[in-house]
Design a protein around this motif. Structure first.
Motif, PDB file in Angstrom:
ATOM      1  N   MET A   1     -19.327 -49.878 -35.245  1.00  0.00           N
ATOM      2  CA  MET A   1     -20.669 -49.645 -34.720  1.00  0.00           C
ATOM      3  C   MET A   1     -21.212 -48.355 -35.308  1.00  0.00           C
ATOM      4  SD  MET A   1     -22.969 -50.844 -32.627  1.00  0.00           S
ATOM      5  CE  MET A   1     -24.433 -50.313 -31.749  1.00  0.00           C
ATOM      6  N   VAL A   2     -22.368 -48.440 -35.952  1.00  0.00           N
ATOM      7  CA  VAL A   2     -22.988 -47.273 -36.573  1.00  0.00           C
ATOM      8  C   VAL A   2     -24.101 -46.765 -35.678  1.00  0.00           C
ATOM      9  CG1 VAL A   2     -24.260 -46.444 -38.577  1.00  0.00           C
ATOM     10  CG2 VAL A   2     -22.411 -48.083 -38.892  1.00  0.00           C
ATOM     11  N   SER A   3     -24.168 -45.431 -35.517  1.00  0.00           N
ATOM     12  CA  SER A   3     -25.158 -44.825 -34.626  1.00  0.00           C
ATOM     13  C   SER A   3     -26.552 -44.861 -35.240  1.00  0.00           C
ATOM     14  CB  SER A   3     -24.776 -43.371 -34.352  1.00  0.00           C
ATOM     15  OG  SER A   3     -25.043 -42.571 -35.504  1.00  0.00           O
ATOM     16  N   GLU A   4     -27.535 -44.520 -34.436  1.00  0.00           N
ATOM     17  CA  GLU A   4     -28.873 -44.258 -34.949  1.00  0.00           C
ATOM     18  C   GLU A   4     -28.821 -43.000 -35.820  1.00  0.00           C
ATOM     19  OE1 GLU A   4     -31.583 -46.175 -34.429  1.00  0.00           O
ATOM     20  OE2 GLU A   4     -30.276 -47.585 -33.376  1.00  0.00           O
ATOM     21  N   TRP A   5     -29.868 -42.798 -36.616  1.00  0.00           N
ATOM     22  CA  TRP A   5     -29.936 -41.591 -37.436  1.00  0.00           C
ATOM     23  C   TRP A   5     -30.054 -40.359 -36.540  1.00  0.00           C
ATOM     24  CZ3 TRP A   5     -28.806 -41.601 -42.437  1.00  0.00           C
ATOM     25  CH2 TRP A   5     -28.966 -42.780 -43.170  1.00  0.00           C
ATOM     26  N   GLN A   6     -29.238 -39.332 -36.841  1.00  0.00           N
ATOM     27  CA  GLN A   6     -29.258 -38.075 -36.102  1.00  0.00           C
ATOM     28  C   GLN A   6     -29.548 -36.927 -37.068  1.00  0.00           C
ATOM     29  OE1 GLN A   6     -25.891 -37.652 -33.213  1.00  0.00           O
ATOM     30  NE2 GLN A   6     -25.133 -39.512 -34.213  1.00  0.00           N
ATOM     31  N   SER A   7     -30.195 -35.886 -36.567  1.00  0.00           N
ATOM     32  CA  SER A   7     -30.553 -34.737 -37.397  1.00  0.00           C
ATOM     33  C   SER A   7     -29.492 -33.651 -37.321  1.00  0.00           C
ATOM     34  CB  SER A   7     -31.899 -34.153 -36.951  1.00  0.00           C
ATOM     35  OG  SER A   7     -32.945 -35.061 -37.188  1.00  0.00           O
ATOM     36  N   SER A   8     -29.249 -33.007 -38.466  1.00  0.00           N
ATOM     37  CA  SER A   8     -28.353 -31.863 -38.524  1.00  0.00           C
ATOM     38  C   SER A   8     -28.707 -31.065 -39.778  1.00  0.00           C
ATOM     39  CB  SER A   8     -26.893 -32.316 -38.539  1.00  0.00           C
ATOM     40  OG  SER A   8     -26.029 -31.217 -38.396  1.00  0.00           O
TER      41      SER A   8
END
Length: 748
Positions: A1-8
């Protein structure tokens, strides 16, 4: 399962470009996809090739997962957190009570992109009475910091986005970056017929390939070249007289010295033709907007502090400061670049600049019988055994200390020498921030949210330091209760109570990060708890810059302006604008609105250049080595897995083909590299980009890392097995890593 795009953000250089990440894979700990963050106010979607492989940092095989204590056999045993904290607190307080807290030394507090440990360590330092500290900035930037503080009152930065002429000195931004959107900006300048690039570097770098003028200065001779260019501008009266009259002071003594320089002689010593010196001076004078950047190629080299002064003369004398496309003084959040001198070290009397003792002095301050020597050390987010000059001396120094504590993610070369090793969360497992925010006129600060959960057995630095403070009996528990009661009422009541407490007892400032962790840190979102140490800085900035916050739309929402700013920090995953200035605002930060050129120490130092051609090499050591070159797949040493590199995995020695032929070395052959301090085998790569007599090895190599079977493997050369503590700048103590005399012998 791949997450939604997250910022870093990327943590591989000081630019800290914004990234967008999808997390997945085993235990949801893999960075499956990485791309540039288009919402990031600085990088705006840009990303270089290195960041795409950050997953090698996240899932390192040499990760430390439990507290470790050195055993009598020289190995390590796992111990509990309670045991580790209580033993370390007892041993460090014993050193404090027996010898004084100033005999405990602190190193680190801010690896690349990992700066919040520097906040929380203040609480432990305050409880122990630690006075002396250092970190990697002290072997690179403190000379430049001091020069800039004397000249401007701050640390200027270039505006390459809008310049007509970009000048790079000892800098290859194609690989080392150093400003936003580096490769894109270089291409834009290169393609525009009205914009130009000058590169000053012994090597024909990738940036030099794009340059209109490459000044191939002899290694370690930059000071002569820059003095010749500045003298040419003065002797030919090419300077901006109106700008100097209005914005400069103390130029009279400088002009007398520059008038007397034999520019032909200086150009000859630098190995550059006088025609090229004149061409460089004319390009600077003819350009309307000039931006200049120096870096480690000169900052870790001979005459480094003088070079930082001389290079600024080229653009100050031609009026290239305080306008768009030139050089500016940013309004930074934090104190990086504060270059004031503040005393000397207790044993050797080395200068302390920006609060940091010179890295080359650390071992010397320990390996002595002087009663003022350091007796214990805390090392956090740093690897000085690997990164500082003469690694053997630093290992010896650590063995001499009564107690050494390393707080880090991986089992580094320094951790291997410690008495205790405390495992902490990595930079994507907790809220983090970087203090390299130097943009103008709009500036921003990026507090990034964690991407993955840390292992249950490790602690964040905020928690480690809190527990140490509590174990030492330095946490004011009654005040903790009062502040938590105030929080039950409101954030504004809490804020008022904090300020009242500090006014009544200023010493509370020292342990403020620990106090915040045990109070406000329990009330903000759990994933942002590690950012709570920024609350005090947000309050300070809001008091000093309310007009700037108003310009960017941050206003008091009822709990105070500082709280509004802090809330913006922990709520905006792509970064928060904190200022929107005018050029007049910037000039208000310069000493009385005038740049000072009358630095007597540096003016006198120019006379050293008149002594004639120096002798950097000898018959025994005929080559000059640049120890620690940035290449396509090298960065800081937080990425320890050699699989991270797509090429040059062994970190070859680059040498000119003619030099190689003379030494009977071929492509892919091996050789022994000898210096006065050590020797090491190297893989050889032929490169006509190198000047004859000049060789290089990359940074970030020479690390031990377990292979798939768990066996420790050494990849490449550790540069500081070859460097010497004695080779350093006399003003700031910065090392001469970029000009190490060496001998090369073929072995196969």
């Amino acid at each position: 399962m791949v997450s939604e795009w997250q910022s870093s953000c990327c943590v591989l250089c000081s630019v800290n470009c914004g990234i967008r990440v999808q997390v997945g894979g085993e235990n949801n700990r893999e960075l499956v996809k990485i791309k540039g963050d288009e919402d990031h106010p600085g990088s705006r979607g840009y990303l270089c090739n290195k960041a795409s492989r950050l997953n090698h940092y996240i899932n390192s095989r040499d990760r430390i997962l439990h507290p470790l204590k050195r055993n009598p056999q020289g190995g390590f045993d796992e111990i509990t957190w309670d045991e580790a904290i209580s033993e370390i607190a007892r041993k460090l307080t014993h050193v404090r009570d027996t010898h004084g807290g100033d005999k405990i030394f602190y190193y680190g507090g801010g690896g690349q992109g990992n700066h919040t440990p520097g906040l929380y360590s203040r609480s432990t330092s305050s409880a122990l009475g630690i006075r002396y500290r250092s970190n990697a900035l002290a072997q690179e930037k403190t000379g430049e910091f001091w020069v800039c503080n004397e000249m401007f009152g701050g640390w200027p930065h270039p505006d390459f986005e809008h310049c007509d002429l970009a000048v790079f000195i000892g800098k290859n931004p194609w690989h080392s970056h150093g400003f936003q959107r580096a490769r894109a900006t270089l291409r834009e300048i290169n393609k525009d017929p009205n914009r130009k690039i000058i590169v000053i570097d012994p090597k024909r770098t990738e940036t030099a390939d794009l340059a209109d003028l490459h000044l191939a200065v002899k290694p370690a001779r930059d000071a002569w070249l820059l003095a010749a260019i500045a003298a040419t501008i003065v002797q030919r009266e090419m300077f901006d007289a109106a700008f100097i009259t209005e914005r400069v002071s103390g130029q009279e003594a400088l002009f007398e010295i520059l008038q007397d320089i034999d520019t032909e002689e200086f150009a000859g010593i630098a190995g550059v033709s006088m025609d090229q010196v004149r061409q460089a001076a004319e390009m600077i004078v003819d350009a309307d907007r000039v931006s200049v950047l120096e870096d480690l190629g000169v900052q870790m080299n001979r005459h480094s502090t003088l070079v930082s002064y001389l290079q600024r003369l080229m653009w100050i004398l031609t009026g290239n400061f305080g306008r768009q496309g030139t050089n500016y003084l940013p309004l930074a959040f934090g104190a990086i670049g504060n270059g004031r001198r503040a005393g000397t070290t207790p044993v050797t009397g080395a200068p302390i600049i920006a609060g940091l003792i010179p890295c080359n002095s650390v071992a010397e301050e320990i390996l002595t019988d002087d009663p003022n020597r350091f007796r214990a050390m805390i090392i956090e987010s740093g690897n000085p055994v690997h990164s500082l000059a003469d690694s053997q001396k630093f290992r010896e120094a650590m063995r001499r200390l009564e107690c050494t504590v390393v707080i880090d993610v991986a089992m580094t070369e320094t951790a291997m020498q410690a008495d205790y090793v405390l495992p902490t969360a990595n930079q994507y497992e907790k809220a983090e921030a970087a203090f390299f925010n130097f943009e103008f006129p709009d500036n921003y600060f990026h507090v990034r949210q964690p991407l993955i959960e840390p292992p249950a057995s490790v602690l964040t630095e905020s928690e480690i330091h809190c527990r140490l403070v509590e174990a030492m009996g330095a946490m004011p528990e009654a005040l903790v209760s009062e502040l938590n009661a105030a929080l039950d009422e409101s954030l504004s009541v809490f804020t008022a109570r904090v300020f009242e407490s500090i006014a009544a007892d200023p010493s509370i400032m020292g342990i403020a990060p620990a106090l915040l962790t045990r109070t406000l840190g329990e009330r903000i979102p759990e994933n942002m708890k590690h950012a709570v140490g920024l609350w005090a800085l947000a309050q300070e900035y809001a008091l000093q810059q309310p007009e700037q916050l108003a310009k960017v739309g941050i206003t008091d929402q009822g709990d105070g302006l500082g709280n509004a700013l802090f809330n913006a920090f922990i709520s905006h995953p792509s970064g928060t604008r904190i200022s929107s200035e005018s050029w007049d605002d910037m000039w208000n930060r310069v000493h009385d609105g005038k740049i000072r050129l009358d630095n007597t120490e540096l003016l006198n130092e120019i006379s050293v250049l008149r002594s004639g051609e120096p002798k950097e090499t000898s018959e025994e050591y005929p080559f000059l080595l640049s120890a620690g070159e940035r290449r396509a797949f090298t960065a800081n040493t937080i990425v320890r897995d050699p699989e991270w590199r797509r090429k040059d995995r062994e970190g070859a020695l680059l040498i000119h083909p003619e030099d190689a032929a003379r030494l009977n070395l071929g492509e892919g052959s091996t050789a022994m590299l000898f210096s006065r301090s050590g020797e090491t085998p190297v893989l050889v790569e032929l490169s006509d980009r190198m000047m004859r007599g000049h060789v290089s090895i990359p940074n970030g190599m020479g690390l031990r890392y377990p292979d798939a079977d768990g066996r420790s493997r050494l990849t490449g050369v550790a540069p500081n097995e070859l460097t010497s503590l004695d080779d350093r700048d006399r003003f700031a103590g910065t090392p001469w890593h970029k000009s190490v005399p060496v001998r090369i012998e073929a072995t196969g």
